[in-house]
Design a protein around this motif. Sequence first.
Motif, PDB file in Angstrom:
ATOM      1  N   LYS A 181      26.191  59.096  40.065  1.00  0.00           N
ATOM      2  CA  LYS A 181      25.205  59.400  40.448  1.00  0.00           C
ATOM      3  C   LYS A 181      24.400  60.388  39.889  1.00  0.00           C
ATOM      4  O   LYS A 181      24.682  61.175  38.679  1.00  0.00           O
ATOM      5  CB  LYS A 181      25.540  60.652  42.006  1.00  0.00           C
ATOM      6  CG  LYS A 181      24.012  60.818  42.583  1.00  0.00           C
ATOM      7  CD  LYS A 181      24.672  61.554  43.604  1.00  0.00           C
ATOM      8  CE  LYS A 181      22.894  61.226  45.011  1.00  0.00           C
ATOM      9  NZ  LYS A 181      23.434  61.954  46.182  1.00  0.00           N
ATOM     10  N   CYS A 182      22.653  59.705  39.599  1.00  0.00           N
ATOM     11  CA  CYS A 182      22.114  60.131  38.338  1.00  0.00           C
ATOM     12  C   CYS A 182      21.294  61.851  39.401  1.00  0.00           C
ATOM     13  O   CYS A 182      21.669  62.078  40.375  1.00  0.00           O
ATOM     14  CB  CYS A 182      21.301  59.358  38.569  1.00  0.00           C
ATOM     15  SG  CYS A 182      19.061  60.969  37.923  1.00  0.00           S
ATOM     16  N   THR A 183      21.732  62.651  38.509  1.00  0.00           N
ATOM     17  CA  THR A 183      21.315  64.388  39.399  1.00  0.00           C
ATOM     18  C   THR A 183      19.322  63.846  39.378  1.00  0.00           C
ATOM     19  O   THR A 183      19.192  65.313  39.978  1.00  0.00           O
ATOM     20  CB  THR A 183      21.544  65.363  37.902  1.00  0.00           C
ATOM     21  OG1 THR A 183      21.344  64.531  36.886  1.00  0.00           O
ATOM     22  CG2 THR A 183      23.314  65.265  38.365  1.00  0.00           C
ATOM     23  N   LYS A 184      19.152  62.883  38.550  1.00  0.00           N
ATOM     24  CA  LYS A 184      17.542  63.060  38.842  1.00  0.00           C
ATOM     25  C   LYS A 184      17.338  62.388  40.314  1.00  0.00           C
ATOM     26  O   LYS A 184      16.879  62.355  41.121  1.00  0.00           O
ATOM     27  CB  LYS A 184      16.940  63.301  37.517  1.00  0.00           C
ATOM     28  CG  LYS A 184      15.696  63.207  37.969  1.00  0.00           C
ATOM     29  CD  LYS A 184      14.453  63.741  37.174  1.00  0.00           C
ATOM     30  CE  LYS A 184      13.357  63.742  36.683  1.00  0.00           C
ATOM     31  NZ  LYS A 184      12.514  63.332  35.355  1.00  0.00           N
ATOM     32  N   CYS A 185      17.645  61.560  40.285  1.00  0.00           N
ATOM     33  CA  CYS A 185      17.070  60.299  41.533  1.00  0.00           C
ATOM     34  C   CYS A 185      18.029  59.632  42.003  1.00  0.00           C
ATOM     35  O   CYS A 185      17.813  58.880  42.629  1.00  0.00           O
ATOM     36  CB  CYS A 185      16.161  58.802  40.302  1.00  0.00           C
ATOM     37  SG  CYS A 185      17.552  57.273  39.332  1.00  0.00           S
ATOM     38  N   GLY A 186      19.348  60.294  41.798  1.00  0.00           N
ATOM     39  CA  GLY A 186      20.357  60.214  43.256  1.00  0.00           C
ATOM     40  C   GLY A 186      20.801  58.053  42.651  1.00  0.00           C
ATOM     41  O   GLY A 186      21.618  58.569  43.821  1.00  0.00           O
TER      42      GLY A 186
ATOM     43  N   HIS B 247      24.264  58.678  31.736  1.00  0.00           N
ATOM     44  CA  HIS B 247      22.482  59.393  31.369  1.00  0.00           C
ATOM     45  C   HIS B 247      22.731  58.026  32.084  1.00  0.00           C
ATOM     46  O   HIS B 247      22.773  56.622  31.455  1.00  0.00           O
ATOM     47  CB  HIS B 247      22.166  59.585  29.878  1.00  0.00           C
ATOM     48  CG  HIS B 247      23.078  61.208  29.466  1.00  0.00           C
ATOM     49  ND1 HIS B 247      24.786  60.953  29.308  1.00  0.00           N
ATOM     50  CD2 HIS B 247      23.514  62.165  30.015  1.00  0.00           C
ATOM     51  CE1 HIS B 247      24.783  62.212  28.534  1.00  0.00           C
ATOM     52  NE2 HIS B 247      24.147  62.515  28.821  1.00  0.00           N
ATOM     53  N   CYS B 248      21.448  58.637  32.906  1.00  0.00           N
ATOM     54  CA  CYS B 248      20.206  57.723  33.274  1.00  0.00           C
ATOM     55  C   CYS B 248      19.416  56.847  32.928  1.00  0.00           C
ATOM     56  O   CYS B 248      18.604  57.888  32.249  1.00  0.00           O
ATOM     57  CB  CYS B 248      20.154  58.218  34.966  1.00  0.00           C
ATOM     58  SG  CYS B 248      18.811  56.759  35.588  1.00  0.00           S
ATOM     59  N   PRO B 249      19.922  55.293  32.495  1.00  0.00           N
ATOM     60  CA  PRO B 249      18.484  54.887  31.767  1.00  0.00           C
ATOM     61  C   PRO B 249      17.181  55.176  32.500  1.00  0.00           C
ATOM     62  O   PRO B 249      16.211  55.330  31.654  1.00  0.00           O
ATOM     63  CB  PRO B 249      18.350  53.957  31.023  1.00  0.00           C
ATOM     64  CG  PRO B 249      19.536  53.283  32.287  1.00  0.00           C
ATOM     65  CD  PRO B 249      20.390  54.739  32.655  1.00  0.00           C
ATOM     66  N   ASP B 250      16.938  55.210  34.077  1.00  0.00           N
ATOM     67  CA  ASP B 250      15.447  55.496  34.322  1.00  0.00           C
ATOM     68  C   ASP B 250      14.823  56.575  34.522  1.00  0.00           C
ATOM     69  O   ASP B 250      13.771  56.991  34.710  1.00  0.00           O
ATOM     70  CB  ASP B 250      15.857  54.350  35.802  1.00  0.00           C
ATOM     71  CG  ASP B 250      17.037  53.878  36.265  1.00  0.00           C
ATOM     72  OD1 ASP B 250      16.585  52.700  34.741  1.00  0.00           O
ATOM     73  OD2 ASP B 250      16.875  53.246  36.881  1.00  0.00           O
ATOM     74  N   CYS B 251      15.689  57.573  34.329  1.00  0.00           N
ATOM     75  CA  CYS B 251      15.298  59.076  34.150  1.00  0.00           C
ATOM     76  C   CYS B 251      14.959  59.429  32.710  1.00  0.00           C
ATOM     77  O   CYS B 251      15.899  60.776  32.475  1.00  0.00           O
ATOM     78  CB  CYS B 251      16.298  59.729  35.287  1.00  0.00           C
ATOM     79  SG  CYS B 251      16.299  59.137  36.762  1.00  0.00           S
ATOM     80  N   ASN B 252      14.589  59.157  31.748  1.00  0.00           N
ATOM     81  CA  ASN B 252      14.967  59.550  30.276  1.00  0.00           C
ATOM     82  C   ASN B 252      16.150  60.347  30.309  1.00  0.00           C
ATOM     83  O   ASN B 252      16.006  61.703  29.706  1.00  0.00           O
ATOM     84  CB  ASN B 252      13.909  60.896  30.543  1.00  0.00           C
ATOM     85  CG  ASN B 252      13.244  61.069  28.703  1.00  0.00           C
ATOM     86  OD1 ASN B 252      13.405  59.910  28.573  1.00  0.00           O
ATOM     87  ND2 ASN B 252      12.352  61.982  28.096  1.00  0.00           N
TER      88      ASN B 252
END
Length: 331
Positions: A64-69, A79-84
């Motif tokens: 789970k992305c800790t920023k966008c969820g 690491h989430c490519p959508d959230c830098n």
Amino acid sequence: MTTQKEKVIPEKYIPDVDSYIETIDGKDYLITNDAMYTFYRRTKGEFSPFFLGLRDEKKLLGCKCTKCGLVRVPPFLTHCPDCNFTPTEPVEVEQVGIMNSTPPITYFATSLFQHMAPYGRGRVIFKGTDTAMSVILYTTTGILVPGIIKKGTEVKLVFRDNRIGEMTDVFCVPTAELAKEQIEKKGLQESEINWESPVEPELPRASDADVAVYEGALAEMRSIISEMDANERARKDIAGWKRDIQVKTRGGQFAVIIDDGDIKLEERDLTSPDFIVVSEDPRTLLDGLAYRGAITDSVINKKLWISKNMEFNTIFKLDRMARSVARSKKA
Ligand SMILES: [Zn+2]
């Protein structure tokens, strides 16, 4: 369930210590079987927790992305490519999901996967997740044929009894075929599913004409099967294979007994057949045995039903026997 550990190279692929002569342009050359060994170990690296979850805990893990969820399954990103490239965290996800496409079915797999065939392969979006995971699909209702699992079908993740930490440790079956407790259970295992009592197609009442058709087809099948039994090539097709098959048709039923090269037709009811074949019109099976079209095609086209998915292999062997007899006649 196998108690003996399987080998990385199956026994059947290991040639005997032997030599033979090959004649090229009239000259004899001696050829011997030899070996070269290459084995390797492969790490699952940063995916190890996901595969250990499958193997040891019967858990399905995502990230789970800790920023966008966004929840991705399997957790193929750290690491989430959508959230830098914000770090993701591991999360356990539900084991029920929805097919996001209609899965194609593989009937004739490569030797590596033939023991698993027929199987469907498709992508599932598990509840609470945002990506689709590729899974193998089966049915508990007998042979897997088109129409059982479609886009939108709800499926349940099932764990193999013997797991080694590979994607093949799990597969899915439609939830419609399971009891409520099975659907709710986390880490449901294949041995907890009843594979033994699929719903047999009902046969309509036989008329006198149906019985006459059956009698005629039976006589022909009896003669073809005894021809197979006497044919060296056909006998090789069922070497080491043992199956008691109950065949049910509209006009009557009989047994086909395969026993390590021997094959015979007996007009009797088996108390515990290995599997059941239902062929409403006995001529469907007759045509296959007579090499006028493949029996496997009749299974795929739903003209002939078998009670166990894995027995497609036995049907395949019957087709090969029909071909062997036909080839012997040509030669
Ligand atoms: Zn994100």
